[in-house]
Design a protein around this motif. Structure first.
Motif, PDB file in Angstrom:
ATOM      1  N   ASP A 106       0.844  -1.208   0.000  1.00 12.11           N
ATOM      2  CA  ASP A 106       0.000   0.000   0.000  1.00 12.11           C
ATOM      3  C   ASP A 106       0.873   1.250   0.000  1.00 12.11           C
ATOM      4  O   ASP A 106       0.362   2.361  -0.091  1.00 12.11           O
ATOM      5  N   THR A 112      -0.693   4.856  -3.654  1.00 10.62           N
ATOM      6  CA  THR A 112      -0.883   6.169  -3.021  1.00 10.62           C
ATOM      7  C   THR A 112      -1.567   7.127  -4.003  1.00 10.62           C
ATOM      8  O   THR A 112      -2.418   7.922  -3.621  1.00 10.62           O
ATOM      9  N   CYS A 115      -5.342   6.287  -4.241  1.00 10.22           N
ATOM     10  CA  CYS A 115      -6.137   6.711  -3.084  1.00 10.22           C
ATOM     11  C   CYS A 115      -6.492   8.188  -3.129  1.00 10.22           C
ATOM     12  O   CYS A 115      -7.313   8.666  -2.328  1.00 10.22           O
ATOM     13  N   LYS A 116      -5.914   8.921  -4.080  1.00 13.81           N
ATOM     14  CA  LYS A 116      -6.126  10.383  -4.076  1.00 13.81           C
ATOM     15  C   LYS A 116      -7.554  10.739  -4.484  1.00 13.81           C
ATOM     16  O   LYS A 116      -8.134  11.695  -3.982  1.00 13.81           O
ATOM     17  N   LYS A 118     -11.376   9.037  -6.738  1.00 12.19           N
ATOM     18  CA  LYS A 118     -11.975   7.931  -7.483  1.00 12.19           C
ATOM     19  C   LYS A 118     -11.731   8.058  -8.981  1.00 12.19           C
ATOM     20  O   LYS A 118     -11.848   7.072  -9.710  1.00 12.19           O
ATOM     21  N   ARG A 123      -6.500   4.730 -10.192  1.00  6.16           N
ATOM     22  CA  ARG A 123      -7.568   4.130  -9.367  1.00  6.16           C
ATOM     23  C   ARG A 123      -7.827   2.685  -9.772  1.00  6.16           C
ATOM     24  O   ARG A 123      -7.907   1.793  -8.938  1.00  6.16           O
ATOM     25  N   TRP A 128     -11.672  -1.899  -6.278  1.00  4.75           N
ATOM     26  CA  TRP A 128     -12.464  -1.118  -5.316  1.00  4.75           C
ATOM     27  C   TRP A 128     -13.938  -1.523  -5.409  1.00  4.75           C
ATOM     28  O   TRP A 128     -14.421  -1.868  -6.482  1.00  4.75           O
ATOM     29  N   HIS A 153     -11.491   2.626   2.697  1.00  4.59           N
ATOM     30  CA  HIS A 153     -10.682   3.837   2.494  1.00  4.59           C
ATOM     31  C   HIS A 153     -11.614   5.030   2.632  1.00  4.59           C
ATOM     32  O   HIS A 153     -12.301   5.421   1.677  1.00  4.59           O
ATOM     33  N   THR A 156     -12.162   8.201   0.141  1.00  4.47           N
ATOM     34  CA  THR A 156     -12.898   8.033  -1.128  1.00  4.47           C
ATOM     35  C   THR A 156     -14.134   7.156  -0.944  1.00  4.47           C
ATOM     36  O   THR A 156     -14.805   6.826  -1.911  1.00  4.47           O
ATOM     37  N   TYR A 160     -11.139  -1.456  -0.628  1.00  2.27           N
ATOM     38  CA  TYR A 160     -10.244  -2.090  -1.619  1.00  2.27           C
ATOM     39  C   TYR A 160      -9.979  -3.525  -1.173  1.00  2.27           C
ATOM     40  O   TYR A 160      -9.979  -3.857   0.014  1.00  2.27           O
TER      41      TYR A 160
END
Ligand code: TEU
Ligand code: CA
Length: 563
Positions: A106, A112, A115-116, A118, A123, A128, A153, A156, A160
């Motif tokens: 991760d 990383t 995860c910012k 969707k 992504r 997800w 998470h 968002t 996951y």
């Protein structure tokens, strides 16, 4: 078509963290490996499979990778890697790297980024799902290292998927960009001169639900808790397609050894994936024989201990020998960094440690396939003593102990006994090189204590003892290169119903060998209709050449060339 050198090779697996520490920080490293290449050359192995050496937070012993094109600082530099590879090649030893691409760490930049938001371009490198109607995880699946396979998470608002630890998010191989990334990182290492890959849980990269996107709950083996998801998700419909694409895009352009780790794989899948024409990989690590000493279909998986019945092992290994003969290829292994030490699990690690270690080696190295020797197996290294759960270093055992005792009411001693039998730390104690402090593994403090039996079990003594397990392995490995019957001979099981003896024939032309293994400490009497022409290798001095009313000694093993 390059000759299949991997069919007559013997592979030695190194778990780098525990092999040899060159700088006194208590962690094995690449320079330590380079310093032991003469030892491996003496043993006679042809290939080294190196467990992951890439940057990793080490949540799962390096199988959670945060950069696929670099060397973890604790193992050394890329220059150390290049030096190690050159030194291996100078000795005629090939190097197979561990390809862990079912999941990343991760802390990998892909994750990383993903995860910012969707709609981040990364992504869909991962898997997800929205919360279930009750806001909880989408399914009732349990991860291999306990807990749900779904991690929420919050930023968002989605879960996951991770089949192992929550720090190992699953890569989405339905995304062609992910597959292209994998092909690229494979070429990076192949262009550096690497000779192949061991592919971590490669039969999980295609997941059964992915085709229609739907998810179903796992069948309930253990009411009231999460359910093991492995068998449900593994071996999805696009696996062969993905592997054939990998073969076209990458593997066919290099002369490699490829072995796919395939939990739950069946013989049909073994043929499908390793068929020389229509398959994609040279061989698989199948797990059927690793599951015979645990209760099948039990919610506790490998931790539900069961006494092995030799007849189950004979039937299982024979099915795989017969199943792949002429249309695929087997790996041959009894131990690795995930399994307990074979001499403790299947042999006798006290009175008959040497005899039973040699017997297990004879059993395996007489078969058709590519044998794998896990570091220390050639010394007859044993399981470690666990006084309490404090002796667990591996998250699989730590998580199981906590979940079993705190959530499922399993008695601590029962959980600890399961860990003593099946815990992965058994195979991850440092290599035992000599009788000096920490067995010569490190001049510092080892990351995990050395097995206290190292003064009695180490390579320095083994090299000097012509009757050692080491020299027996060295002779077996030399035999495989010298005797085509061991590589190409037909396998035929004998005495299928005998509860103590594993006996089989290998036949090639007029060469006929008998491999005889007394799997236990008794003294069974055999009466076989063969004449012995030569006792090729054995773990006891000869007791005559007759096979009529032959009394086997405890854990006696031999390869006999027959008239
Ligand atoms: O192992 C996959 C796998 O099947 C293991 O989870 C195995 O069944 C279990 O550890 C037995 O106790 C591979 C690697 O060999 C293992 O070290 C990793 O933890 C795992 O994948 C995730 O990468
Ligand atoms: Ca070190």
């Amino acid at each position: 078509m390059a000759p299949a050198w991997w069919k007559s090779s013997v592979v030695y697996q190194i778990y780098p963290r525990s092999f040899c520490d060159s700088n006194g920080d208590g962690v094995g490293d690449l320079r330590g490996i380079t310093s032991k290449l003469d030892y491996l050359q003496t043993l006679g192995v042809d290939v080294v499979w190196l467990s992951p050496i890439y940057p990793s937070p080490n949540d799962d012993g390096g199988y959670d990778i945060s950069d696929y094109r670099a060397i973890a600082p604790e193992f050394g530099s890329m220059a150390d890697f290049d030096q190690m590879l050159a030194q291996m090649h100078q000795r005629g030893i090939r190097l197979v790297m561990d390809l862990v691409v079912n999941h990343t760490s991760d802390e990998h930049p892909w994750f990383t980024e993903a995860c910012k938001s969707k709609d981040n371009p990364y992504r869909n490198y991962y898997i997800w799902r929205a919360p279930a109607a009750d806001g909880g995880p989408p399914t009732n699946w349990e991860a291999a290292f306990s807990g749900s396979t779904w991690e929420f998470h919050a930023p968002t608002g989605e879960y996951y998927l991770h089949l192992f630890s929550k720090k190992q998010p699953e890569l989405n191989w339905e995304n062609p960009r992910v597959r292209a990334e994998v092909h690229g990182l494979m070429r990076f290492w192949l262009e550096k001169g690497v000779d192949g890959f061991r592919m971590d849980v490669i039969n999980m990269v295609s997941k059964t639900y992915a085709v229609d996107g739907s998810l179903q709950d796992a069948p309930v083996l253990r009411p009231g808790f999460l359910q093991p998801a492995f068998t449900l998700v593994t071996n999805g419909p696009r696996l062969l397609e993905f592997l054939q694409e990998m073969r076209r895009e990458v593997l066919d352009h290099y002369d490699t050894l490829t072995v796919g780790e395939a939990p739950c794989a069946t013989i049909r899948q073994g043929v499908e994936i390793t068929h020389p024409d229509t398959g994609a990989l040279n061989m698989l690590f199948q797990f059927e024989h690793m599951d015979l000493d645990s209760v099948p279909g039990h919610g506790e998986g490998k931790w539900a201990l069961k006494t092995l019945d030799l007849r189950d092992l004979k039937a299982c290994l024979t099915r795989w020998q017969d199943g792949l003969a002429g249309q695929g290829w087997n790996s041959l292994y009894l131990g690795n960094h995930d399994q307990p030490r074979p001499v403790s699990r299947f042999g006798n690690d006290s009175t008959y440690r040497v005899e039973s270690a040699k017997m297990l080696a004879t059993l395996l190295h007489g078969m058709q396939g590519t044998p794998y020797v896990y570091q220390g197996e050639e010394l007859g290294m044993t399981n470690k003593p666990y006084a309490s759960e404090a002796d667990c270093y591996d998250l699989e055992s730590i998580n199981m102990y906590r979940s079993a005792t705190q959530e499922r009411g399993i008695a601590p001693e029962v959980a600890l006994q399961a860990i003593r039998s099946k815990g992965r730390d058994n195979a991850r104690t440092p290599m035992q090189w000599n009788a000096n402090s920490h067995a010569g593994f490190t001049t510092g403090t080892p990351w995990q204590p050395v097995n206290p039996n190292y003064p009695q079990i180490h390579s320095q003594a083994a090299l000097l003892d012509t009757n050692s397990v080491f020299h027996y392995y060295r002779q077996l490995i030399a035999l495989r290169k010298a005797q085509p019957v061991l590589v190409h001979g037909r396998y035929q099981l004998l005495l299928a119903e005998h509860p103590e003896v594993y006996a089989y024939l290998r036949t090639l032309g007029d060469e006929r060998w008998l491999v005889l293994c007394n799997f236990y400490g008794g003294t069974p009497v055999l009466d076989l209709p063969y004449q012995v022409a030569q006792r090729v290798i054995a773990n006891y001095p000869s007791a005559g050449t007759s096979l009529h009313n032959m009394v086997l000694r405890p854990f006696e093993a031999a390869m006999l060339r027959l008239e």
